[in-house]
Write a protein that holds these residues in place. Structure first.
Motif, PDB file in Angstrom:
ATOM      1  N   VAL A   1      26.924 -82.139  54.728  1.00 39.87           N
ATOM      2  CA  VAL A   1      25.619 -81.741  55.251  1.00 39.87           C
ATOM      3  C   VAL A   1      24.534 -82.618  54.636  1.00 39.87           C
ATOM      4  N   TRP A   2      24.644 -82.838  53.350  1.00 42.53           N
ATOM      5  CA  TRP A   2      23.652 -83.695  52.707  1.00 42.53           C
ATOM      6  C   TRP A   2      23.693 -85.104  53.282  1.00 42.53           C
ATOM      7  N   SER A   3      24.888 -85.582  53.482  1.00 41.57           N
ATOM      8  CA  SER A   3      24.959 -86.958  53.975  1.00 41.57           C
ATOM      9  C   SER A   3      24.459 -87.008  55.412  1.00 41.57           C
ATOM     10  N   ASP A   4      24.619 -85.913  56.153  1.00 39.55           N
ATOM     11  CA  ASP A   4      24.039 -85.874  57.493  1.00 39.55           C
ATOM     12  C   ASP A   4      22.524 -85.921  57.427  1.00 39.55           C
ATOM     13  N   ILE A   5      21.989 -85.280  56.402  1.00 37.42           N
ATOM     14  CA  ILE A   5      20.536 -85.272  56.282  1.00 37.42           C
ATOM     15  C   ILE A   5      20.035 -86.665  55.913  1.00 37.42           C
ATOM     16  N   PHE A   6      20.779 -87.336  55.073  1.00 39.57           N
ATOM     17  CA  PHE A   6      20.259 -88.588  54.532  1.00 39.57           C
ATOM     18  C   PHE A   6      20.653 -89.821  55.332  1.00 39.57           C
ATOM     19  N   THR A   7      21.543 -89.668  56.279  1.00 40.29           N
ATOM     20  CA  THR A   7      21.935 -90.878  57.006  1.00 40.29           C
ATOM     21  C   THR A   7      21.578 -90.757  58.478  1.00 40.29           C
ATOM     22  N   ILE A   8      21.179 -91.887  59.013  1.00 37.27           N
ATOM     23  CA  ILE A   8      20.904 -91.979  60.454  1.00 37.27           C
ATOM     24  C   ILE A   8      22.188 -92.482  61.093  1.00 37.27           C
ATOM     25  N   PRO A   9      22.702 -91.769  62.060  1.00 37.27           N
ATOM     26  CA  PRO A   9      23.975 -92.214  62.650  1.00 37.27           C
ATOM     27  C   PRO A   9      23.798 -93.530  63.398  1.00 37.27           C
ATOM     28  N   ASP A  10      24.914 -94.230  63.538  1.00 40.28           N
ATOM     29  CA  ASP A  10      24.888 -95.494  64.278  1.00 40.28           C
ATOM     30  C   ASP A  10      24.542 -95.233  65.731  1.00 40.28           C
ATOM     31  N   SER A  11      24.026 -96.248  66.322  1.00 46.05           N
ATOM     32  CA  SER A  11      23.598 -96.057  67.712  1.00 46.05           C
ATOM     33  C   SER A  11      24.751 -96.266  68.685  1.00 46.05           C
ATOM     34  N   LYS A  12      25.957 -96.137  68.160  1.00 45.26           N
ATOM     35  CA  LYS A  12      27.133 -96.298  69.029  1.00 45.26           C
ATOM     36  C   LYS A  12      27.088 -95.239  70.132  1.00 45.26           C
TER      37      LYS A  12
ATOM     38  N   PRO B   1      23.370 -91.196  69.584  1.00 43.33           N
ATOM     39  CA  PRO B   1      23.143 -90.301  68.446  1.00 43.33           C
ATOM     40  C   PRO B   1      22.011 -90.751  67.535  1.00 43.33           C
ATOM     41  N   SER B   2      21.553 -91.986  67.702  1.00 42.81           N
ATOM     42  CA  SER B   2      20.471 -92.407  66.808  1.00 42.81           C
ATOM     43  C   SER B   2      19.105 -92.123  67.407  1.00 42.81           C
ATOM     44  N   LYS B   3      19.095 -91.555  68.571  1.00 42.62           N
ATOM     45  CA  LYS B   3      17.800 -91.196  69.170  1.00 42.62           C
ATOM     46  C   LYS B   3      17.181 -90.041  68.398  1.00 42.62           C
ATOM     47  N   PRO B   4      15.892 -90.076  68.185  1.00 42.86           N
ATOM     48  CA  PRO B   4      15.261 -89.021  67.371  1.00 42.86           C
ATOM     49  C   PRO B   4      15.561 -87.624  67.874  1.00 42.86           C
ATOM     50  N   ALA B   5      15.509 -87.445  69.159  1.00 41.35           N
ATOM     51  CA  ALA B   5      15.712 -86.092  69.682  1.00 41.35           C
ATOM     52  C   ALA B   5      17.103 -85.597  69.343  1.00 41.35           C
ATOM     53  N   VAL B   6      18.074 -86.469  69.498  1.00 38.56           N
ATOM     54  CA  VAL B   6      19.446 -86.084  69.222  1.00 38.56           C
ATOM     55  C   VAL B   6      19.620 -85.811  67.727  1.00 38.56           C
ATOM     56  N   ARG B   7      19.013 -86.695  66.943  1.00 37.47           N
ATOM     57  CA  ARG B   7      19.110 -86.514  65.496  1.00 37.47           C
ATOM     58  C   ARG B   7      18.495 -85.189  65.080  1.00 37.47           C
ATOM     59  N   PHE B   8      17.345 -84.923  65.659  1.00 41.47           N
ATOM     60  CA  PHE B   8      16.663 -83.664  65.349  1.00 41.47           C
ATOM     61  C   PHE B   8      17.592 -82.493  65.575  1.00 41.47           C
ATOM     62  N   ASN B   9      18.202 -82.487  66.739  1.00 40.05           N
ATOM     63  CA  ASN B   9      19.063 -81.353  67.073  1.00 40.05           C
ATOM     64  C   ASN B   9      20.291 -81.298  66.191  1.00 40.05           C
ATOM     65  N   SER B  10      20.879 -82.468  65.969  1.00 41.81           N
ATOM     66  CA  SER B  10      22.146 -82.429  65.224  1.00 41.81           C
ATOM     67  C   SER B  10      21.897 -82.005  63.776  1.00 41.81           C
ATOM     68  N   VAL B  11      20.858 -82.539  63.163  1.00 36.89           N
ATOM     69  CA  VAL B  11      20.580 -82.139  61.783  1.00 36.89           C
ATOM     70  C   VAL B  11      20.254 -80.649  61.725  1.00 36.89           C
ATOM     71  N   LEU B  12      19.445 -80.232  62.673  1.00 39.15           N
ATOM     72  CA  LEU B  12      19.071 -78.816  62.688  1.00 39.15           C
ATOM     73  C   LEU B  12      20.312 -77.940  62.818  1.00 39.15           C
ATOM     74  N   ARG B  13      21.212 -78.341  63.684  1.00 35.43           N
ATOM     75  CA  ARG B  13      22.397 -77.524  63.910  1.00 35.43           C
ATOM     76  C   ARG B  13      23.290 -77.490  62.675  1.00 35.43           C
ATOM     77  N   VAL B  14      23.444 -78.671  62.090  1.00 31.60           N
ATOM     78  CA  VAL B  14      24.298 -78.754  60.897  1.00 31.60           C
ATOM     79  C   VAL B  14      23.738 -77.885  59.781  1.00 31.60           C
ATOM     80  N   VAL B  15      22.429 -77.995  59.597  1.00 40.31           N
ATOM     81  CA  VAL B  15      21.811 -77.225  58.515  1.00 40.31           C
ATOM     82  C   VAL B  15      21.892 -75.734  58.801  1.00 40.31           C
TER      83      VAL B  15
END
Lengths: 826, 126
Positions: free
Chosen positions: A471-482, A491-505
């Protein structure tokens, strides 16, 4: 061994993505447990090579050998010729030998596809009359199989029509996970190496459980194929190295040993891996395959010490239970990582042979049956000891190809039209969780959803909370734009990141724990702003989190709880970076330090000299005073040399230091350091700990006093304090004495006092005066007039006292040792 | 040879009892004179009955021990002409005061806090 091919071919499932070598097949055959009945001595001969194949739809649990004239018997028939046969599930049946055998099987195959076809092969010459026309049977079997596949396809089509009409009454159908559970060893999806190792380990128990030596058998078979292998090797030598064989040999390296009781060295197998990979299924299938009856214990059972002791005794020890349904028990303890430590300890004691049976005999409990433990988290604290005693096997996620093939087959049977891409993305989405895939498929079927819906929705997402670190590493890393091939989301789009981090947390839930890690690690992130704006912002977010949390706790207003995870999303956007960096577990220094610091400060402030403490509060002290105070009381001007060669200035500095330290109630106290055992002087109260920060520490910027100097300072402080105390005492005494002589009307002393009152009394003078006065006062402070005689006595006493003195002789009474020689005695 | 002892009880009819003082150490005189007849120190008893001896600026704490064999203190009276030399028993010694501990120094002001009335001056050795 012509039957190998036939033996391997018709399975519950078709082979999925695995190529089995002849070795594997041989291994599977070898490990297959055929129970030999003592009453049937002949069966042992041909049992090895007798294999019965059940058809695709046959449930091994209930092999439906319900034939009108009972060709298949569960018990050994009397006075009738028969062939003993072991089914896939390991249960043993006896086939009556009839002349019409061939015909009936043919009929059966033609009439009902659900009935098992039986293919009986034997090498023993005894029952050979059955198989005179072996070739014919083989050809027939092939025809039957083709026909079956064709009819299956037909049924699929037919049922599609039925489904289209809406006639679908599958409400009470079982879960697909159950329905398509692997029934035999060959159906297992999990990695071949793992399966084989587990099976191998389980077979090692044969020696003590069944009395057959598996290793010897393996050796025998190996010898059998030695010639063949030698030839093969010659061919392969130039091209390939026989890697597989070596790997297998290595995997078993630690396994091929028995202890003194003929049991394997490692008494327990411990399977671990993420959920849904078929650990439990694998354990069950393999245990059955090896001829054990499975007793399972899982999280839903009571796991108290008493209960597990009872179960262990029942399942593995007592004679009556051992052969309960004709087969020895194998205990499978599921989800052992959730069991309390005490329970696991009972198990360990049993394994290590330390546990002693209560009672008169004091017999040592001996583990006689295999135990397979299953867990998700191998490193659960309770399993620490167990790991040492166990054969630890990791389950890896199934490959997408492998799972995909199986899913494809199932979907075909269930008339779901899924293309390969969909199946593959489903596998990827569920991270190859077999259970989750199957459930998703069933769900799709039930709801008549299109597969595409599932892939874009939350269906099929694992409801598995990630570990703290991930979870911490999800918070601190931006996923690759693969780009994900299937859902087309970057997955590197802000909106997607927002949701994924929120969900993980959110799925992790323990925000305060998360906060600790974020707070202690955010500085490691590589910032790209030179004004530290993101740090400021992040800290204000943290502040907001803390305030929010405090308010939630205080007012118990949990509706605000939903806003807390936003903090981590903010942190992700402020501190997230692409490069990976190591996240340290928070030491919670901050939370521990605060009360300690407060304590030290309040200690210090309460003892500070009032004239100083008047203008000092805790905040001022820690921000303004203490950091500079440390350099005042530890100046670099004092050299660590003997005091004799100190300059006047150094003496002055020392005096100053002592003054200051007393004013702030500081002193040095001797402390023994824990690591080195050396003594050191530490400031008391320890303001050094308050003012020194970690970063300063690493730079080593400040030179502190040498041990000797600290000692000197400490001594000086002590003496100075004593001196002051004396002065205070004397002052107070002299003050209390002052008015009294006036009352006593002793004019002489009064005059004397009054003249002295205005001088600043020297300590020595005062004390001598006091002494003189003291002699003439009684308890109430009145002057006692000395009688002439007593004075004389005293004088005489004084006079007489002089002259004689006493010198103590230490050890004088001890026996005096003297060197005595023998010749002197004679 | 037989020596006759003369036993003279006290005026009150009671035999005087002395006590032996045993110290771990030696006594010396600053004036290089003999110790004969000199004042050695003060002997007190505390409430528990154990003796306290103060010699100069030393204070000694001791205990009372019963002697296994009692001693008699004899006084030799030389007879002049015709009169026999005779020995008379002056006192009997049944106990000894044993000071075996290291003496403690008395520092500071002159100690006379202890009221002489409380303690009894028992014996003067010299």
């Amino acid at each position: 061994m012509d039957c190998d091919v036939e033996n391997d071919d018709p399975l519950f499932f078709t082979e999925t993505g695995k190529r089995r070598s002849r070795d594997d097949v041989e291994f599977i055959k070898l490990t297959k447990r055929q129970r030999t009945t003592p009453s049937n001595p002949t069966s042992e001969l041909d049992v090895e090579d007798t294999i019965i194949d059940t058809d695709e739809n046959v449930d091994s649990e209930s092999v439906p050998f319900i034939v009108p004239y009972r060709r298949v018997l569960r018990h050994i028939p009397q006075d009738i010729p028969y062939v003993p046969v072991t089914t896939e599930s390991g249960s043993r049946v006896y086939l009556r030998i009839l002349q019409t055998e061939k015909k009936t099987s043919e009929e059966l195959g033609e009439d009902e596809e659900d009935e098992p076809r039986k293919l009986i092969t034997t090498e023993g010459g005894k029952n050979c009359q059955l198989f005179n026309n072996w070739g014919a049977i083989k050809a027939e079997a092939r025809i039957l199989k083709d026909r079956f596949h064709r009819s299956l396809a037909n049924i699929v089509e037919n049922e599609d029509v039925v489904a289209g009409l809406g006639v679908d009454n599958r409400c009470e159908e079982s879960l697909w996970v159950e329905k398509y559970k692997p029934r035999s060893y060959l159906d297992l999806l999990s990695e071949e190496g793992t399966n084989k190792t587990l099976l191998h380990w389980l077979k090692l128990w044969d020696k003590s459980v069944f009395g057959t030596d598996f290793l010897a058998k393996v050796k025998m078979t190996k010898d059998k194929y030695a010639n063949l292998e030698a030839k093969e090797k010659e061919k392969l030598e130039k091209k390939f190295h026989s890697k597989g064989a070596n790997a297998a040999a290595n995997a078993y390296a630690g396994l091929d040993e028995y202890d003194e009781m003929g049991r394997p060295k490692l008494k327990v197998a411990l399977l671990f891996g993420p959920p849904g990979l078929g650990k439990t299924t694998c354990a069950h299938v393999i245990a059955k395959h090896a001829g054990y009856s499975v007793r399972e214990m899982n999280a839903s059972d009571d796991r108290s010490v008493d209960y597990i002791t009872k179960v262990l005794d029942d399942a593995l020890q007592s004679k009556s239970e051992i052969f309960q349904d004709g087969k020895p028990n194998c205990l499978i303890i599921d989800e052992i990582d959730g069991a309390p430590v005490a329970t696991v300890n009972v198990l360990i004691e049993l394994i290590s042979g330390n546990s002693v049976e209560k009672g008169k005999k004091k017999l040592k409990k001996v583990l006689k049956r295999p135990i397979i433990c299953i867990c998700n988290d191998l490193y659960a604290p309770s399993l620490k000891e167990l790991r040492k005693h166990a054969l630890v096997l990791q389950f890896f996620p199934v490959t997408v190809a492998c799972l995909g093939e199986r899913l494809h087959e199932i979907s075909l049977r269930e008339h779901l039209h899924l293309d390969n891409g969909t199946i593959q993305s489903l596998c990827e989405k569920s991270e190859c969780d077999i259970r989750s895939c199957l459930s998703t498929l069933q769900f799709l079927k039930k709801k008549n959803c299109t597969p595409k819906d599932a892939l874009f929705s939350q269906i099929g997402m694992k409801d598995k909370s990630k570990g703290l670190f991930s979870v911490w590493s999800d918070i601190f890393t931006i996923p690759d734009s693969k780009r994900n091939r299937y859902d087309n989301v970057d997955p590197s789009k802000p909106a997607v990141r927002f949701n994924s981090v929120l969900r993980v947390v959110q799925s992790y839930g323990e925000y305060e724990k998360l906060l600790g890690g974020v707070f202690e690690n955010y500085l490691r992130s590589k910032f790209k702003d030179c004004y530290f704006e993101s740090i400021l912002e992040g800290l204000s977010w943290t502040n907001w989190f803390c305030e929010m949390n405090a308010s939630i706790q205080q007012h118990q207003n949990y509706s605000l709880m939903g806003y807390l995870p936003i903090h981590f999303v903010a942190c992700h956007f402020l501190f997230g970076q692409r490069a990976w960096f190591k996240i340290n577990f928070p030491s919670n220094d901050a939370t521990q330090k605060i009360p300690r610091t407060r304590n030290i400060i309040s200690n210090m402030l309460s003892e500070v000299v009032p004239s100083v403490g008047r203008f000092l509060d805790a905040h001022n002290a820690i921000t303004d005073l203490l950091p500079s105070l440390l350099s005042v009381i530890q100046p670099s001007t004092i050299r660590p040399v003997p005091t004799q060669i100190w300059s006047a200035r150094e003496r002055e500095t020392l005096r100053n230091i002592v003054e200051v330290m007393i004013a702030y109630n500081l002193s040095y106290s001797q402390m023994k350091s824990v690591e080195s055992g050396a003594y050191n002087f530490v400031l008391e109260p320890d303001i050094e700990a308050l003012t020194k920060l970690k970063l300063q520490d690493t730079q080593g910027s400040k030179r502190t006093f040498a041990y000797a100097v600290k000692q000197l300072v400490a001594r000086e402080i002590e003496t100075e304090k004593m001196r002051r105390n004396d002065n205070v005492l004397i002052d107070s005494r002299s003050q209390s004495l002052l008015p009294k002589p006036i009352e006593a009307n002793n004019s002489q002393t009064t005059v004397k006092k009054q003249t002295q009152e205005f001088k600043v009394p020297k300590p020595v003078a005062v004390s001598s005066r006091i002494k003189a006065e003291m002699t003439t006062k009684d308890f109430f402070g009145r002057t006692v007039a000395l009688s002439a005689q007593k004075t004389q006595d005293l004088l005489a006493l004084k006079r007489r006292t002089s002259g004689i003195y006493f010198r103590f002789k230490e050890g004088y009474s001890n026996a005096v040792r003297r060197l005595v020689k023998m010749k002197d005695l004679e | 040879m037989q020596i006759f002892l003369k036993y003279l009880p006290n005026e009150d009819g009671v035999t005087k009892e002395w006590a032996l003082v045993e110290v771990q150490g030696e006594l010396g005189s600053r004036e290089e004179t003999s110790l004969d007849g000199q004042f050695v120190g003060d002997l007190y008893y505390n409430r528990e009955g154990s003796p306290i001896l103060i010699i100069g600026h030393h204070i000694l704490f001791g205990n009372v021990q019963k002697l296994e064999k009692p001693f008699a203190v004899l006084e030799k009276v030389r007879g002049s002409n015709e009169a026999k030399t005779e020995y008379s028993v002056k006192a009997v010694i049944k106990r000894k005061l044993c000071f075996r501990e290291r003496p403690k120094p008395i520092v500071g002001a002159f100690t006379n806090s202890s009221n002489p009335n409380d303690t009894e001056e028992l014996v003067q050795v010299g």
